[in-house]
Design a protein around this motif. Structure first.
Motif, PDB file in Angstrom:
ATOM      1  N   PHE A 284      51.934 129.035  13.019  1.00 27.43           N
ATOM      2  CA  PHE A 284      51.485 129.191  14.066  1.00 27.43           C
ATOM      3  C   PHE A 284      50.511 130.180  13.348  1.00 27.43           C
ATOM      4  CE2 PHE A 284      55.931 130.984  15.146  1.00 27.43           C
ATOM      5  CZ  PHE A 284      55.903 130.095  15.905  1.00 27.43           C
ATOM      6  N   VAL A 285      49.632 130.241  11.733  1.00 30.49           N
ATOM      7  CA  VAL A 285      48.744 131.094  11.704  1.00 30.49           C
ATOM      8  C   VAL A 285      47.472 129.716  11.697  1.00 30.49           C
ATOM      9  CG1 VAL A 285      47.071 131.313   9.482  1.00 30.49           C
ATOM     10  CG2 VAL A 285      49.431 132.601  10.721  1.00 30.49           C
ATOM     11  N   LEU A 286      47.975 128.319  11.381  1.00 29.40           N
ATOM     12  CA  LEU A 286      47.510 127.218  10.665  1.00 29.40           C
ATOM     13  C   LEU A 286      46.482 126.952  12.596  1.00 29.40           C
ATOM     14  CD1 LEU A 286      46.236 124.681   9.774  1.00 29.40           C
ATOM     15  CD2 LEU A 286      48.521 124.389  10.209  1.00 29.40           C
ATOM     16  N   VAL A 287      47.923 126.628  13.824  1.00 27.41           N
ATOM     17  CA  VAL A 287      47.310 126.282  15.528  1.00 27.41           C
ATOM     18  C   VAL A 287      46.416 127.883  15.699  1.00 27.41           C
ATOM     19  CG1 VAL A 287      48.123 126.176  17.814  1.00 27.41           C
ATOM     20  CG2 VAL A 287      49.595 124.901  15.631  1.00 27.41           C
ATOM     21  N   GLY A 288      46.572 128.740  16.022  1.00 23.19           N
ATOM     22  CA  GLY A 288      45.729 129.848  15.575  1.00 23.19           C
ATOM     23  C   GLY A 288      44.073 129.991  15.289  1.00 23.19           C
ATOM     24  N   SER A 289      44.057 129.446  14.216  1.00 27.04           N
ATOM     25  CA  SER A 289      42.674 128.873  13.247  1.00 27.04           C
ATOM     26  C   SER A 289      42.174 128.055  14.113  1.00 27.04           C
ATOM     27  CB  SER A 289      43.064 129.085  12.177  1.00 27.04           C
ATOM     28  OG  SER A 289      43.592 127.581  11.449  1.00 27.04           O
ATOM     29  N   ARG A 290      42.718 127.524  14.724  1.00 24.61           N
ATOM     30  CA  ARG A 290      41.869 125.923  15.193  1.00 24.61           C
ATOM     31  C   ARG A 290      41.824 126.386  16.290  1.00 24.61           C
ATOM     32  NH1 ARG A 290      41.515 124.436  10.672  1.00 24.61           N
ATOM     33  NH2 ARG A 290      42.839 123.006   9.830  1.00 24.61           N
ATOM     34  N   GLY A 291      42.435 127.324  17.324  1.00 25.86           N
ATOM     35  CA  GLY A 291      42.283 127.852  18.451  1.00 25.86           C
ATOM     36  C   GLY A 291      40.348 128.618  18.530  1.00 25.86           C
ATOM     37  N   VAL A 292      40.534 129.426  17.144  1.00 27.48           N
ATOM     38  CA  VAL A 292      39.946 130.112  16.973  1.00 27.48           C
ATOM     39  C   VAL A 292      38.152 129.630  16.868  1.00 27.48           C
ATOM     40  CG1 VAL A 292      38.733 132.266  15.785  1.00 27.48           C
ATOM     41  CG2 VAL A 292      40.745 132.407  17.064  1.00 27.48           C
ATOM     42  N   MET A 293      38.614 128.020  15.704  1.00 24.55           N
ATOM     43  CA  MET A 293      37.464 127.579  15.544  1.00 24.55           C
ATOM     44  C   MET A 293      37.226 126.343  17.109  1.00 24.55           C
ATOM     45  SD  MET A 293      38.489 126.064  12.028  1.00 24.55           S
ATOM     46  CE  MET A 293      37.613 124.316  12.715  1.00 24.55           C
ATOM     47  N   LEU A 294      37.741 126.575  18.037  1.00 25.65           N
ATOM     48  CA  LEU A 294      37.715 126.181  19.060  1.00 25.65           C
ATOM     49  C   LEU A 294      36.616 126.628  19.997  1.00 25.65           C
ATOM     50  CD1 LEU A 294      41.163 123.999  19.912  1.00 25.65           C
ATOM     51  CD2 LEU A 294      38.488 122.800  20.400  1.00 25.65           C
ATOM     52  N   ILE A 295      37.172 128.164  20.465  1.00 27.35           N
ATOM     53  CA  ILE A 295      36.806 129.200  21.315  1.00 27.35           C
ATOM     54  C   ILE A 295      34.809 130.177  20.397  1.00 27.35           C
ATOM     55  CG2 ILE A 295      36.568 131.562  21.653  1.00 27.35           C
ATOM     56  CD1 ILE A 295      39.725 131.125  21.476  1.00 27.35           C
ATOM     57  N   GLN A 296      34.785 129.507  18.713  1.00 29.43           N
ATOM     58  CA  GLN A 296      34.144 129.718  17.794  1.00 29.43           C
ATOM     59  C   GLN A 296      32.885 128.617  18.509  1.00 29.43           C
ATOM     60  OE1 GLN A 296      34.714 130.216  14.795  1.00 29.43           O
ATOM     61  NE2 GLN A 296      35.873 132.632  14.684  1.00 29.43           N
ATOM     62  N   SER A 297      32.873 127.465  18.918  1.00 29.36           N
ATOM     63  CA  SER A 297      32.277 126.516  19.083  1.00 29.36           C
ATOM     64  C   SER A 297      31.170 126.852  20.741  1.00 29.36           C
ATOM     65  CB  SER A 297      32.975 125.263  19.950  1.00 29.36           C
ATOM     66  OG  SER A 297      33.953 124.360  18.332  1.00 29.36           O
ATOM     67  N   GLY A 298      31.864 127.599  21.577  1.00 35.15           N
ATOM     68  CA  GLY A 298      31.327 128.654  22.452  1.00 35.15           C
ATOM     69  C   GLY A 298      30.694 127.212  23.853  1.00 35.15           C
ATOM     70  N   THR A 299      31.275 126.537  23.873  1.00 33.48           N
ATOM     71  CA  THR A 299      30.942 125.331  24.769  1.00 33.48           C
ATOM     72  C   THR A 299      32.858 125.631  26.040  1.00 33.48           C
ATOM     73  OG1 THR A 299      32.579 123.641  24.588  1.00 33.48           O
ATOM     74  CG2 THR A 299      29.998 123.336  23.808  1.00 33.48           C
ATOM     75  N   LEU A 300      32.611 125.569  27.824  1.00 35.43           N
ATOM     76  CA  LEU A 300      32.997 125.882  28.263  1.00 35.43           C
ATOM     77  C   LEU A 300      34.580 125.396  28.132  1.00 35.43           C
ATOM     78  CD1 LEU A 300      34.035 127.197  30.582  1.00 35.43           C
ATOM     79  CD2 LEU A 300      33.821 125.761  32.430  1.00 35.43           C
ATOM     80  N   VAL A 301      34.240 124.180  27.688  1.00 35.31           N
ATOM     81  CA  VAL A 301      36.069 122.829  27.407  1.00 35.31           C
ATOM     82  C   VAL A 301      36.151 122.850  25.672  1.00 35.31           C
ATOM     83  CG1 VAL A 301      36.130 120.620  26.969  1.00 35.31           C
ATOM     84  CG2 VAL A 301      34.717 121.135  28.892  1.00 35.31           C
TER      85      VAL A 301
ATOM     86  N   VAL B  34      35.478 126.203  24.744  1.00 36.03           N
ATOM     87  CA  VAL B  34      36.442 128.177  25.148  1.00 36.03           C
ATOM     88  C   VAL B  34      37.817 128.150  25.354  1.00 36.03           C
ATOM     89  CG1 VAL B  34      36.242 129.554  26.313  1.00 36.03           C
ATOM     90  CG2 VAL B  34      34.496 129.073  24.248  1.00 36.03           C
ATOM     91  N   THR B  35      37.672 126.681  26.547  1.00 43.47           N
ATOM     92  CA  THR B  35      39.274 126.545  27.093  1.00 43.47           C
ATOM     93  C   THR B  35      40.494 126.333  26.712  1.00 43.47           C
ATOM     94  OG1 THR B  35      38.271 126.164  29.528  1.00 43.47           O
ATOM     95  CG2 THR B  35      40.400 125.933  29.685  1.00 43.47           C
ATOM     96  N   PHE B  36      40.172 125.496  26.072  1.00 41.37           N
ATOM     97  CA  PHE B  36      41.389 124.471  24.723  1.00 41.37           C
ATOM     98  C   PHE B  36      41.528 125.165  23.865  1.00 41.37           C
ATOM     99  CE2 PHE B  36      40.255 119.871  26.060  1.00 41.37           C
ATOM    100  CZ  PHE B  36      41.262 119.785  26.633  1.00 41.37           C
ATOM    101  N   GLY B  37      40.629 126.542  23.611  1.00 40.47           N
ATOM    102  CA  GLY B  37      41.203 127.501  22.135  1.00 40.47           C
ATOM    103  C   GLY B  37      41.535 128.046  23.212  1.00 40.47           C
ATOM    104  N   VAL B  38      41.947 129.080  24.172  1.00 41.11           N
ATOM    105  CA  VAL B  38      42.499 130.151  24.363  1.00 41.11           C
ATOM    106  C   VAL B  38      44.257 129.111  24.595  1.00 41.11           C
ATOM    107  CG1 VAL B  38      43.514 131.557  26.978  1.00 41.11           C
ATOM    108  CG2 VAL B  38      40.749 131.731  25.413  1.00 41.11           C
TER     109      VAL B  38
END
Length: 151
Positions: free
Chosen positions: A18-35, A37-41
């Motif tokens: 869960f921590v590993l996947v969650g950190s990847r989600g945060v990294m995706l959100i930090q990228s800042g593009t619509l796609v 951020v959507t995948f990160g969420v």
């Protein structure tokens, strides 16, 4: 003891995941593009669901173990009267026979959490895990004085 150790190990591995996947989600959100951020969420939703499921399952196990300890202190745990195969597995006919006794006991005292606990053990011995879990949930609800749902 072995079951507790296995459960703890599995829970630890899941938390790591869960921590590993969650950190990847945060990294995706930090990228800042619509796609991304959507995948990160979307990726963050999976660990949230997993943590909730792990928490609910852990609570269930803790409550069931508390009932077992209370029943043991009363001397009311079911006696292992099951026949075993030469390989050590529970004989199906023996499990069915014990199940019939436990079911009759529960029908005679439908509001007694102890009979539901013993029925849950009989379901488990008969390899009917879904019904074992439902019977244990009913035993927990009756013990806690909560309203129970029909099985």
């Amino acid at each position: 003891m072995r079951a507790k150790l296995s459960y703890a190990l599995t829970a630890a591995v899941l938390v790591f995941y869960f921590v590993l996947v969650g950190s990847r989600g945060v990294m995706l959100i930090q990228s800042g593009t619509l796609v991304t951020v959507t995948f990160g969420v979307a990726v963050l939703i999976l660990p949230v669901i997993g943590v909730w499921f792990l928490w609910k399952n852990t609570q269930f196990v803790r409550r069931a173990n508390a009932l077992a300890a209370e029943l043991d202190a009363e001397g009311g745990l079911p006696v292992d009267e099951l026949q075993r195969t030469p390989g050590g597995r529970i004989d199906r006919d023996s499990a069915d026979e014990v199940f019939s006794k436990r079911k009759a006991e529960t029908e005679a005292a439908p509001d007694d959490w102890r009979s539901w606990f013993r029925l849950a053990v009989a379901y488990h011995d008969a390899r009917d895990t879904p019904r074992a879990r439902k019977a244990m949930q009913r035993a927990i609800a009756l013990h806690d004085g909560r309203p129970v749902q029909q099985l």
